[in-house]
Design an enzyme around this catalytic site. Structure first.
Site, PDB file in Angstrom:
ATOM      1  CG  ASN A   9      -1.808   1.223   1.282  1.00 38.96           C
ATOM      2  OD1 ASN A   9      -1.826   2.020   0.345  1.00 38.96           O
ATOM      3  ND2 ASN A   9      -2.543   1.386   2.372  1.00 38.96           N
ATOM      4  CD1 TRP A  10       3.898   1.213  -2.826  1.00 40.44           C
ATOM      5  CD2 TRP A  10       3.618   2.212  -4.806  1.00 40.44           C
ATOM      6  NE1 TRP A  10       4.673   0.555  -3.740  1.00 40.44           N
ATOM      7  CE2 TRP A  10       4.526   1.149  -4.975  1.00 40.44           C
ATOM      8  CE3 TRP A  10       3.278   2.984  -5.928  1.00 40.44           C
ATOM      9  CZ2 TRP A  10       5.100   0.830  -6.206  1.00 40.44           C
ATOM     10  CZ3 TRP A  10       3.850   2.672  -7.162  1.00 40.44           C
ATOM     11  CH2 TRP A  10       4.757   1.608  -7.295  1.00 40.44           C
ATOM     12  CE  LYS A  11      -0.510   3.339   4.714  1.00 42.10           C
ATOM     13  NZ  LYS A  11      -0.509   3.495   6.161  1.00 42.10           N
ATOM     14  CG  HIS A  93      -6.082   2.033   4.981  1.00 38.38           C
ATOM     15  ND1 HIS A  93      -5.712   2.984   5.897  1.00 38.38           N
ATOM     16  CD2 HIS A  93      -5.035   1.178   4.879  1.00 38.38           C
ATOM     17  CE1 HIS A  93      -4.482   2.714   6.324  1.00 38.38           C
ATOM     18  NE2 HIS A  93      -4.057   1.613   5.718  1.00 38.38           N
ATOM     19  CD  GLU A  95      -3.405   5.767   6.425  1.00 33.53           C
ATOM     20  OE1 GLU A  95      -3.398   5.841   5.184  1.00 33.53           O
ATOM     21  OE2 GLU A  95      -2.446   5.319   7.095  1.00 33.53           O
ATOM     22  CD  GLU A 165      -3.756  -2.271   7.207  1.00 32.33           C
ATOM     23  OE1 GLU A 165      -2.634  -2.510   6.767  1.00 32.33           O
ATOM     24  OE2 GLU A 165      -4.374  -1.239   6.962  1.00 32.33           O
ATOM     25  N   GLY A 171       1.939   2.575  10.900  1.00 35.12           N
ATOM     26  CA  GLY A 171       2.883   3.686  10.790  1.00 35.12           C
ATOM     27  C   GLY A 171       3.533   4.084  12.111  1.00 35.12           C
ATOM     28  CB  SER A 210       4.755  -1.491  12.271  1.00 34.29           C
ATOM     29  OG  SER A 210       4.313  -0.160  12.483  1.00 34.29           O
ATOM     30  N   GLY A 231       2.630  -1.020   4.385  1.00 31.65           N
ATOM     31  CA  GLY A 231       2.628   0.415   4.104  1.00 31.65           C
ATOM     32  C   GLY A 231       4.043   0.929   3.914  1.00 31.65           C
ATOM     33  N   GLY A 232       4.584   1.563   4.949  1.00 30.71           N
ATOM     34  CA  GLY A 232       5.881   2.240   4.846  1.00 30.71           C
ATOM     35  C   GLY A 232       6.974   1.389   4.231  1.00 30.71           C
TER      36      GLY A 232
HETATM   37  P1  13P Z   1       2.629   0.594   7.849  1.00 28.73           P
HETATM   38  O1  13P Z   1       3.173  -0.683   7.273  1.00 28.73           O
HETATM   39  O2  13P Z   1       3.373   1.819   7.427  1.00 28.73           O
HETATM   40  O3  13P Z   1       2.463   0.500   9.343  1.00 28.73           O
HETATM   41  O4  13P Z   1       1.163   0.792   7.245  1.00 28.73           O
HETATM   42  C1  13P Z   1       0.279  -0.272   7.291  1.00 28.73           C
HETATM   43  C2  13P Z   1      -0.870   0.069   6.438  1.00 28.73           C
HETATM   44  O5  13P Z   1      -1.624   0.976   6.711  1.00 28.73           O
HETATM   45  C3  13P Z   1      -1.047  -0.716   5.207  1.00 28.73           C
HETATM   46  O6  13P Z   1      -2.302  -0.494   4.663  1.00 28.73           O
END
Ligand code: 13P
Length: 252
Positions: A9-11, A93, A95, A165, A171, A210, A231-232
Site C-alpha cells: 500500500n503505497w498510500k 483502510h 485512514e 490492521e 505507521g 508496521s 505500508g511504509g
Molecule cells: P505501515 O506498514 O506503514 O504501518 O502501514 C500499514 C498500512 O496501513 C497498510 O495499509
C-alpha cells in the site's frame, strides 16, 4: 490451501520516475507469493502495464466508488479500475474510515461493488488502542465485518481478502506480536465460518501494521496469517521484496 498474498500500500506516495525504478527492480526479483501493488489512482495504468507480464503480481487501487459511473465528480468506478488493468482494491483502510468518514456500511457497499465487477477487495478492519485497552477488539471487528457479510455472498467472500490492521500498529513501528495477530486472525476466521464454512477456509486474512523485513517471517508463519498489507516498508523495493520472500518461506 490458501495462497499467500502480500500487498503493497503505497498510500499517497510515488512519482512516474520513482515508480519506474521500483517496478524495474521488483519485476526482476524472484517472488512466488501472490502480490498486489496498490498505487495512487494516477499511477495505476503504469503499475498494471509494468506487472502485466509477471505471473503473480498485479495492480491494486486504494479505494473505489460505491456508485455506478455517472455524476460523481472526483470519484473512480470499479469499471474504470478494470479498464486500467487493476485486479485488487483496498477498501475501508483506517485512514479512510477516520479521515474521510467512511462507515462500515459504505465500506461493505464498496466491497460488494468491487466483487460484482470481478475486482478482489482487500477489506481492512482493526481496532484503536483505546478499543483494545477496553477489551473491545473483537466487538469492533465483528461490527466492521457484519455489513460485509450482509452485502457479499459466500462465493464472493472467498474472492476477498480481509486485512487485520490494528490502528495502533499503522505507521507507528509498534507491530502486533505474532500471538496477538494470530488471536485476532483466528477470531476473524471463526466469524467467517459462522457465515459460511467454505469461505472461511478460502478467504485470505492478511496482517498490516508496521510489517518490516525483520518481523515478517514470524508473523506470516502463524497459521491464520495468510500474508501482509505493507505500508511504509513497501516504499523501499528491496524491503518489500524481502517481505515477499518471507511470505514465500512461510508458505513452504
Ligand atoms: P505501515 O506498514 O506503514 O504501518 O502501514 C500499514 C498500512 O496501513 C497498510 O495499509
Amino acid at each position: 490451501m490458501r495462497a499467500t498474498l502480500v500487498a503493497a500500500n503505497w498510500k499517497m506516495n510515488g512519482s512516474f520516475a520513482s515508480n519506474r525504478e521500483w517496478l524495474r527492480v521488483f519485476t526482476a526479483s524472484t517472488v512466488s507469493s501472490e502480490v498486489a501493488v496498490c498505487a495512487p489512482y494516477v499511477y495505476l495504468a503504469q503499475v498494471a502495464d509494468a506487472l502485466r507480464g509477471t505471473r503473480h503480481a498485479s495492480a491494486g487501487a486504494q479505494n473505489l466508488s460505491a456508485e455506478a459511473p455517472g455524476t460523481a465528480t472526483g470519484e473512480i468506478a470499479a469499471e474504470m479500475l478494470l479498464d486500467c488493468g487493476v485486479r485488487w482494491v483496498i477498501v475501508g483502510h483506517s485512514e479512510r474510515r477516520s479521515r474521510y468518514g467512511e462507515s462500515s456500511g459504505i465500506v461493505a457497499a464498496k466491497a460488494a461493488r468491487a466483487v460484482v465487477h470481478g475486482l478482489k477487495p482487500i477489506i481492512c478492519v482493526g481496532e484503536t488502542l483505546h478499543e483494545r485497552e477496553q477489551g473491545r477488539t473483537l466487538a469492533v471487528i465483528t461490527a466492521q465485518l457484519a455489513p460485509v457479510f450482509d452485502a457479499c455472498a459466500a462465493d464472493e467472500l472467498a474472492a476477498c481478502a480481509i486485512a487485520y490492521e490494528p490502528v495502533w500498529a499503522i505507521g507507528t513501528g509498534q507491530t502486533a506480536t505474532p500471538a496477538q495477530a494470530q488471536e485476532v486472525h483466528a477470531a476473524i476466521r471463526s466469524l467467517l465460518s459462522r457465515h459460511d464454512p467454505g469461505a472461511a477456509s478460502q478467504t485470505r486474512i492478511v496482517y498490516g501494521g508496521s510489517v518490516k523485513p525483520s518481523n515478517a517471517l514470524e508473523l506470516f508463519a502463524q497459521p491464520d496469517v495468510d500474508g501482509g498489507l505493507i505500508g511504509g516498508a513497501s516504499l523501499s523495493v528491496t524491503d518489500f521484496i524481502s517481505i515477499c520472500q518471507s511470505a514465500d518461506r512461510a508458505a513452504n
